[in-house]
Write a protein that holds these residues in place. Structure first.
Motif, short mmCIF file in Angstrom:
data_model
loop_
_atom_site.label_atom_id
_atom_site.label_comp_id
_atom_site.label_asym_id
_atom_site.label_seq_id
_atom_site.Cartn_x
_atom_site.Cartn_y
_atom_site.Cartn_z
N GLY A 180 18.11 -21.26 23.81
CA GLY A 180 17.20 -20.49 22.97
C GLY A 180 17.87 -19.36 22.23
O GLY A 180 19.08 -19.09 22.41
N PHE A 181 17.10 -18.67 21.42
CA PHE A 181 17.58 -17.51 20.65
C PHE A 181 18.07 -16.41 21.59
O PHE A 181 18.95 -15.63 21.23
N ASP A 182 17.52 -16.37 22.81
CA ASP A 182 17.95 -15.38 23.81
C ASP A 182 19.23 -15.81 24.53
O ASP A 182 19.67 -15.17 25.47
N ASP A 183 19.81 -16.93 24.09
CA ASP A 183 21.05 -17.49 24.61
C ASP A 183 20.91 -18.04 26.03
O ASP A 183 21.89 -18.32 26.70
N ALA A 184 19.67 -18.23 26.49
CA ALA A 184 19.42 -18.82 27.81
C ALA A 184 19.04 -20.28 27.65
O ALA A 184 18.42 -20.67 26.66
N MET A 185 19.43 -21.10 28.63
CA MET A 185 19.02 -22.50 28.63
C MET A 185 17.56 -22.58 29.09
O MET A 185 17.15 -21.85 30.00
N ALA A 186 16.80 -23.45 28.45
CA ALA A 186 15.38 -23.58 28.78
C ALA A 186 15.03 -25.05 28.97
O ALA A 186 15.48 -25.90 28.20
N GLU A 187 14.22 -25.33 29.98
CA GLU A 187 13.69 -26.67 30.18
C GLU A 187 12.59 -26.90 29.14
O GLU A 187 11.71 -26.06 28.96
N MET A 188 12.65 -28.04 28.45
CA MET A 188 11.71 -28.33 27.38
C MET A 188 10.95 -29.63 27.64
O MET A 188 11.44 -30.52 28.33
N LEU A 189 9.77 -29.71 27.02
CA LEU A 189 8.99 -30.94 26.97
C LEU A 189 8.84 -31.32 25.51
O LEU A 189 8.40 -30.51 24.69
N PHE A 190 9.24 -32.54 25.16
CA PHE A 190 9.21 -33.04 23.79
C PHE A 190 8.09 -34.08 23.69
O PHE A 190 8.15 -35.11 24.37
N VAL A 191 7.12 -33.80 22.86
CA VAL A 191 5.91 -34.64 22.79
C VAL A 191 5.85 -35.36 21.45
O VAL A 191 5.98 -34.75 20.39
N LEU A 192 5.63 -36.66 21.51
CA LEU A 192 5.44 -37.48 20.33
C LEU A 192 4.14 -38.24 20.50
O LEU A 192 3.88 -38.81 21.57
N ALA A 193 3.29 -38.21 19.48
CA ALA A 193 1.99 -38.86 19.56
C ALA A 193 1.58 -39.37 18.19
O ALA A 193 2.18 -38.97 17.17
#
Length: 197
Positions: A180-193
């Motif tokens: 992220g912009f805060d330079d931290a790694m983040a767990e994400m959910l990617f949604v396609l519908a």
């Protein structure tokens, strides 16, 4: 959008525009593969316009937008075309787009308002239209170290919220990590519908 979060992007538009992204190219390609050539696409939360630039280069009819006037101005300069200042609750088109791309922006919508925003996006799509969004995963809303609000959903909560909004089909959710912009790694959910025909 939460006012503190919006003000963050208004204050940091230029710094945010300097970031380079390559991690979502595969997801963008997958989204575009669901659309006809030259499809009309609304991009929400376009930031500095990087994804819109890729879609325009591939021949799509893109309407870029961002909730921050400053960010929209940065994107307009980059793209050489107007960029709408648009808050999610102000989406008012009806069956105007073949696709809606909302990368890392709906994650700032308050949890109790997300279903309503999803319904507005569905209304703006043509039947069968494709919709992509990504969210930082978690288990309840909160703020990051930069005081930005996030809805931090679980996959189950997201599925229930899309169901509550109604009218979605072929819903798929994948997980992964981004910096992220805060330079931290983040767990994400990617949604396609898709919007139901």
């Amino acid at each position: 959008m939460d006012d503190d979060t919006l003000q963050f992007y208004r204050r940091n538009a230029e710094a945010y525009a300097q970031r380079q992204f390559t991690s979502r190219t595969a997801r963008l390609t997958r989204f575009l593969a669901l659309l006809p050539p030259g499809a009309a696409i609304l991009e929400l939360g376009c930031g500095a316009g990087g994804d819109s630039a890729q879609m325009l280069a591939r021949g799509y009819d893109v309407t870029p937008s961002d909730g921050s006037p400053e960010m929209a101005e940065v994107a307009a300069h980059r793209l050489g075309r107007p960029v709408k200042t648009l808050l999610f609750h102000d989406i008012d088109e009806v069956e105007a787009y073949d696709g809606v791309w909302a990368n890392a922006c709906l994650l700032h919508v308050p949890r109790d308002q997300l279903a309503d925003v999803l319904a507005l996006i569905r209304r703006a799509l043509r039947p069968g239209g494709a919709f992509y969004a990504s969210y930082k995963s978690g288990d309840g809303d909160g703020r990051d170290t930069l005081n930005r609000y996030y809805n931090y959903p679980t996959e189950d909560w997201l599925r229930a919220t899309y169901a509550r909004a109604g009218g979605w089909t072929d819903l798929s959710i994948e997980s992964g990590e981004v910096r992220g912009f805060d330079d931290a790694m983040a767990e994400m959910l990617f949604v396609l519908a898709r919007k139901a025909p």
